[in-house]
Design a protein around this motif. Structure first.
Motif, short mmCIF file in Angstrom:
data_model
loop_
_atom_site.label_atom_id
_atom_site.label_comp_id
_atom_site.label_asym_id
_atom_site.label_seq_id
_atom_site.Cartn_x
_atom_site.Cartn_y
_atom_site.Cartn_z
N GLN A 440 -12.04 48.88 32.28
CA GLN A 440 -11.52 48.54 30.96
C GLN A 440 -10.20 49.24 30.65
O GLN A 440 -9.42 48.75 29.83
N HIS A 441 -9.97 50.36 31.29
CA HIS A 441 -8.75 51.12 31.00
C HIS A 441 -7.67 50.90 32.05
O HIS A 441 -6.67 51.62 32.06
N VAL A 442 -7.88 49.91 32.91
CA VAL A 442 -6.82 49.55 33.86
C VAL A 442 -5.67 48.89 33.10
O VAL A 442 -5.88 48.06 32.22
N ASN A 443 -4.46 49.30 33.44
CA ASN A 443 -3.29 48.65 32.86
C ASN A 443 -3.05 47.34 33.62
O ASN A 443 -2.70 47.36 34.79
N PRO A 444 -3.21 46.18 32.95
CA PRO A 444 -3.05 44.92 33.66
C PRO A 444 -1.60 44.56 33.95
O PRO A 444 -1.33 43.61 34.69
N GLY A 445 -0.69 45.32 33.36
CA GLY A 445 0.72 45.02 33.58
C GLY A 445 1.30 44.05 32.58
O GLY A 445 2.49 43.73 32.64
N PHE A 446 0.48 43.56 31.65
CA PHE A 446 0.96 42.64 30.61
C PHE A 446 0.17 42.91 29.34
O PHE A 446 -0.86 43.59 29.35
N SER A 447 0.67 42.39 28.23
CA SER A 447 -0.01 42.55 26.95
C SER A 447 -0.89 41.34 26.68
O SER A 447 -0.43 40.20 26.75
N HIS A 448 -2.16 41.59 26.38
CA HIS A 448 -3.07 40.48 26.11
C HIS A 448 -3.40 40.34 24.63
O HIS A 448 -4.21 39.49 24.25
N GLU A 449 -2.77 41.14 23.80
CA GLU A 449 -3.06 41.10 22.37
C GLU A 449 -2.27 39.98 21.69
O GLU A 449 -1.06 39.87 21.84
N ARG A 450 -2.99 39.12 20.95
CA ARG A 450 -2.41 38.05 20.14
C ARG A 450 -1.49 37.14 20.97
O ARG A 450 -0.35 36.87 20.61
N VAL A 451 -2.01 36.68 22.10
CA VAL A 451 -1.29 35.71 22.93
C VAL A 451 -2.21 34.52 23.17
O VAL A 451 -3.31 34.68 23.69
N LEU A 452 -1.74 33.33 22.80
CA LEU A 452 -2.48 32.09 23.00
C LEU A 452 -1.90 31.35 24.19
O LEU A 452 -0.68 31.32 24.38
N SER A 453 -2.76 30.75 24.98
CA SER A 453 -2.28 29.98 26.13
C SER A 453 -3.02 28.64 26.19
O SER A 453 -4.15 28.51 25.73
N PHE A 454 -2.35 27.66 26.75
CA PHE A 454 -2.98 26.39 27.08
C PHE A 454 -2.19 25.74 28.20
O PHE A 454 -1.05 26.09 28.46
N ARG A 455 -2.83 24.79 28.86
CA ARG A 455 -2.20 24.16 30.02
C ARG A 455 -1.90 22.69 29.75
O ARG A 455 -2.59 22.02 28.98
N LEU A 456 -0.85 22.22 30.43
CA LEU A 456 -0.46 20.82 30.40
C LEU A 456 -0.19 20.36 31.83
O LEU A 456 0.32 21.14 32.64
N ASP A 457 -0.52 19.13 32.14
CA ASP A 457 -0.15 18.52 33.41
C ASP A 457 0.49 17.17 33.10
O ASP A 457 -0.20 16.23 32.69
N LEU A 458 1.79 17.09 33.26
CA LEU A 458 2.51 15.87 32.95
C LEU A 458 2.28 14.84 34.05
O LEU A 458 2.40 15.17 35.24
N PRO A 459 1.96 13.60 33.71
CA PRO A 459 1.75 12.58 34.75
C PRO A 459 3.05 12.27 35.49
O PRO A 459 4.11 12.11 34.88
N GLU A 460 2.94 12.20 36.80
CA GLU A 460 4.13 12.02 37.64
C GLU A 460 4.84 10.71 37.34
O GLU A 460 6.07 10.64 37.37
N LYS A 461 4.08 9.67 37.05
CA LYS A 461 4.71 8.37 36.82
C LYS A 461 5.62 8.39 35.60
O LYS A 461 6.68 7.74 35.59
N LYS A 462 5.24 9.15 34.57
CA LYS A 462 6.04 9.21 33.35
C LYS A 462 7.11 10.28 33.42
O LYS A 462 8.19 10.14 32.83
N TYR A 463 6.84 11.39 34.13
CA TYR A 463 7.78 12.51 34.21
C TYR A 463 8.08 12.77 35.68
O TYR A 463 7.67 13.77 36.26
N GLU A 464 8.80 11.85 36.28
CA GLU A 464 9.02 11.90 37.72
C GLU A 464 10.16 12.83 38.10
O GLU A 464 10.13 13.48 39.15
N THR A 465 11.19 12.93 37.27
CA THR A 465 12.38 13.69 37.63
C THR A 465 12.31 15.12 37.08
O THR A 465 11.58 15.40 36.12
#
Length: 818
Positions: A440-465
């Motif tokens: 629990q006391h390991v320093n992860p090297g980043f701050s995890h307090e008050r950070v929200l994340s989510f993922r997106l995967d853009l479809p290749e046919k619509k976002y090809e370039t």
């Protein structure tokens, strides 16, 4: 039958004794049943495929990568050259946007070869699975749905076969639905053929490992070792034929079950061992109760012996009572196990594989019945043997006094055993507690307090370039940045502790280029400007990426003759490395300005180091060593699949709705998934360690309570038996302190004997926990100093209570009573 009826009558006449005896048995049997139900479902039960013991899992391995995904050209050679498998195929995971027919959603899909499904003996519930003709380049786009997806998204439509659905903007024809419960490899929504991807340029390279793993079925009569030897021969042949890509590469062949359970096997066996110790402590506790009860029943047993009952007859009757107690304890233990299993699954989250298969089935019930029977014999045999030898003359004359020496020594020996077993459990729990505290006391090297994340995967046919991908994510960042409470926003291809890893080799400019198999490797991330600020990763030297680290330097260049992959990597010119990268490769130099080449083809990109940042824990908080880490600018080499991270001054959960709305405003058909805070990701990464600590701590606490109760019971009984002796001592001038010292000293001598034996056992058995520990050794001196001290202090309290009662004996009353 008469013995059973008599046992029921005896136990119902003493409800208090029965309850006190049944409680520890229920706790011990219930704990064993709960843990065994998990062990049985996860480790012992075959996988839900026909003859699953013949199924194996395959991957590549190298000196740098103990486990490495499979190159498709290598797999093609495996398939054509192997002689040990009936079928061999490959699969990999992917995510797909399902649009149309309702809200857009993100699904977990698996690209899998037809031969892999054949190896699994997979059969569809509706329609069919795809064939080898559909598992090749140029074949029609087909898909097989999971039973859950079919029911939940398509309402169990019986006419689903031959309907078209849209995945990542492309139409796919549904050809079948799998049976309920089929989810290979795990929690899968749909399956697609892998073969059509093999025509892609990157898949034709032996040096590209696109996340494929193998599954195969052994031929009848072929052993695992024979399969390994056969695949080793193929690996050596490919090593010689393709030294640039396959030098020193070998093939891992493991039972398919091992792929599921290898990470939890040590913990589950350790927990099963712990609950076995709890049951032994409970048996010792109840044996002590039966010895005391045997002393109280001496006259009854002496009368039966005088009337002709033989020793075997008396032992059989007393064992019947013991087994009946154990059976009652087993029934209540099953109830406790039923709740315990649900508690374990609720606490475990995703830490236990095959969790859906855990339950109280017929195997578990048989185990409980066997444990109850064995327990009844175990704790009942010694008391029954002792009680079957009454001293008829003294007992019938009512002159027998106290407990015989043999019975007293046995009771004391049981207390010593309870203390020893408890110390072993406390030592194990202490080691896990110290380990978890370090984690629990390991320093992860980043701050995890008050950070929200989510993922997106853009479809290749619509976002090809590249430009369309950059444009979407830049627009989204700008929209999210102006939301109330948002401090910084960025995107990354990989979140710490979130999986989705990517490693590649590299070459330091100006140094002799090593052969391909000796090149160093690095962990790679694509990140946008402000990523290090958003994540709280310290910038140690140089600069972070800026908006100027884009593809603008390509303006005016003719890129028309480049392949898709070459076009993508042509934009790369900058790199940020972590401090370990700089220390290993430029130990006495400034890394800023140094250049690194990525050996992707004949003209891989040459990157200038612009910054050095702190090292981050990428996979686990307890990871040590590993590859160096590097970051590439997203604006130079974008990707369709990215994670968005938002640093906020508010509770991150309050921004989820706003984030969804901003994505929907840019593209109404684009779903988001894996919505979670970095704090949740950190907690999830240590969930297995927390579960192990919690369960072992609970079991150690139960063992401690039972041992203290046993110690208290022995001393209280001894005080009652020695009441006249204590009265005589006090009549002759003994003080309260003398009586306290007498009783406490007697109890603590037993405790010290148990501590001595327990320390030896703990030193031997805690070595089995080595794989579960972090930052402490299995013979950690702090733990081995603290746990005996804690046990001794609590035992002192258990000794003091009967001693205090003994010190208050009225000499005249005690002598008059005698």
């Amino acid at each position: 039958m008469n013995d059973l009826r008599y046992a029921v009558r005896i136990l119902t006449k003493s409800p208090a004794f029965t309850a006190v005896a049944v409680l520890p048995l229920a706790l011990g049997i219930g704990a064993n049943t709960a843990i065994f139900s998990v062990v049985n479902a996860v480790l012992l039960r075959p996988l839900p495929y026909p003859e699953s013991e013949r199924l194996v899992w395959l991957s590549e391995r190298s000196p740098n990568f103990p486990t490495m995904s499979v190159s498709y050209p290598n797999f093609s050679d495996w398939r054509s050259q192997q002689q040990v498998f009936e079928e061999i195929g490959v699969y990999n995971w992917g995510n797909y946007n399902l649009t149309g027919k309702g809200q857009p959603s993100r699904l977990t899909g698996v690209r899998i070869s037809a031969d892999a499904l054949a190896a699994l003996r997979a059969r569809s519930a509706v329609g069919r699975i795809f064939s080898n003709d559909e598992d090749k380049p140029g074949a029609p786009s087909v898909v097989v749905l999971s039973h859950a997806l079919w029911r939940e998204r398509f309402g169990g439509d019986a006419n689903i076969v031959n309907q078209s659905i849209t995945l990542d903007g492309r139409p796919y024809t549904v050809i079948g639905v799998m049976p309920a419960g089929f989810a290979f490899p795990n929690r899968t929504d749909l399956w697609l053929p892998v073969g059509p991807l093999s025509s892609e340029e990157s898949w034709k390279s032996r040096g590209n490992h696109p996340g494929l793993f193998g599954v195969a079925r052994l031929k009848p009569g072929v052993t695992l070792e024979q399969a390994r030897a056969g695949m080793e021969t193929i690996a050596v042949r490919l090593d010689q034929q393709y030294p640039d890509s396959n030098k020193n590469n070998r093939i891992r062949v493991e039972p398919l079950l091992d792929d599921y359970v290898r990470n939890v096997r040590p913990a589950l066996w350790s927990l099963l061992g712990a609950v076995a110790l709890v049951l032994l402590i409970a048996c010792a506790n109840v044996a002590n109760l039966l010895l005391a009860r045997g002393a109280a029943r001496q006259k009854e047993l002496a009368v039966r012996a005088a009337l002709g009952a033989g020793r075997r007859r008396i032992v059989r009757q007393l064992l019947t009572e013991s087994v009946l107690l154990a059976v009652v304890g087993g029934v209540f233990g099953l109830l406790l196990a039923w709740g315990g299993v649900r508690l374990i699954l609720a606490m475990s989250g995703d830490a236990i594989p095959r969790a859906a298969e855990v339950g109280l089935d017929s195997v578990v019930l048989a185990f409980t019945a066997g444990v109850a029977l064995l327990t009844g014999i175990l704790f009942g045999l010694a008391p029954a043997w002792q009680a079957s030898r009454p001293e008829l003359h003294d007992t019938l004359k009512d002159t027998a006094r106290g407990t015989t020496g043999g019975r007293a020594r046995l009771r004391q020996g049981l207390v010593v055993a309870e203390v020893a077993l408890t110390l072993v459990m406390l030592a194990g729990a202490g080691l896990l507690l110290r380990s978890f505290h370090r984690l629990q006391h390991v320093n992860p090297g980043f701050s995890h307090e008050r950070v929200l994340s989510f993922r997106l995967d853009l479809p290749e046919k619509k976002y090809e370039t590249e430009d369309s991908q950059i444009g979407f994510y830049q627009s989204l960042i700008e929209r999210l940045r102006v939301l109330p409470g948002v401090q910084a926003v960025s995107v990354t291809s990989r979140l710490p502790l979130g999986g989705n890893d990517w490693q590649t080799s590299f070459v330091i400019e100006g140094r002799p280029e090593p052969p391909p198999h000796e090149r160093p490797s690095m962990e790679v991330h694509l990140v946008s400007p402000d990523y290090f600020l958003t994540m709280g990763i310290p910038l140690l030297r140089g600069r972070a990426f800026s908006d100027q680290d884009d593809r603008g330097h390509l303006r005016g260049r003719d890129l028309g003759g480049l392949s898709k992959g070459q076009h993508w990597m042509s934009g790369l010119s900058a790199i940020v490395v972590d401090e370990e990268f700089a220390r290993r490769h430029w130990p006495n130099e400034d890394a800023i300005g140094k250049r690194v080449r990525l050996p992707w083809g004949e003209k891989g990109p040459l990157l200038s180091v612009v910054g050095v940042v702190g090292r981050v824990k990428l996979d686990r908080l307890n990871e040590e060593g590993g590859f160096v880490q590097a970051y590439l600018p997203f604006l130079q080499a974008p990707s369709q699949g990215m994670a968005v991270v938002m640093k906020t001054t508010l509770a991150p959960e309050t921004l989820i709705t706003a984030a969804r709305e901003q994505v929907r405003a840019l593209d109404p058909e684009q779903p988001i998934y894996d919505l979670r805070t970095l704090a949740e990701m950190r907690d999830r990464s240590i969930a297995p360690q927390r579960l192990n600590l919690t369960l072992l701590g609970i079991f150690a606490g139960i063992g401690l309570a039972l041992a203290l109760i046993g110690l208290y019971g022995v001393l209280a009984y001894a005080v009652a038996q020695r009441r006249r002796e204590i009265g005589v001592r006090m009549a002759l001038g003994a003080q309260r302190a003398d009586v306290l010292q007498l009783v406490v000293g007697h109890g603590m001598r037993l405790v010290l004997a148990g501590l001595g034996i327990g320390l030896i056992g703990a030193l031997a058995l805690t070595r089995l926990l080595r794989a579960l520990l972090f930052g402490v050794g299995p013979t950690d001196p702090v733990t081995f100093a603290a746990t005996p001290l804690v046990l001794a202090l609590t035992a002192l309290l258990a000794c003091w209570l009967p001693a205090a009662r003994a010190s208050k004996v009225d000499p005249m009353e005690a002598l008059r009573y005698e």
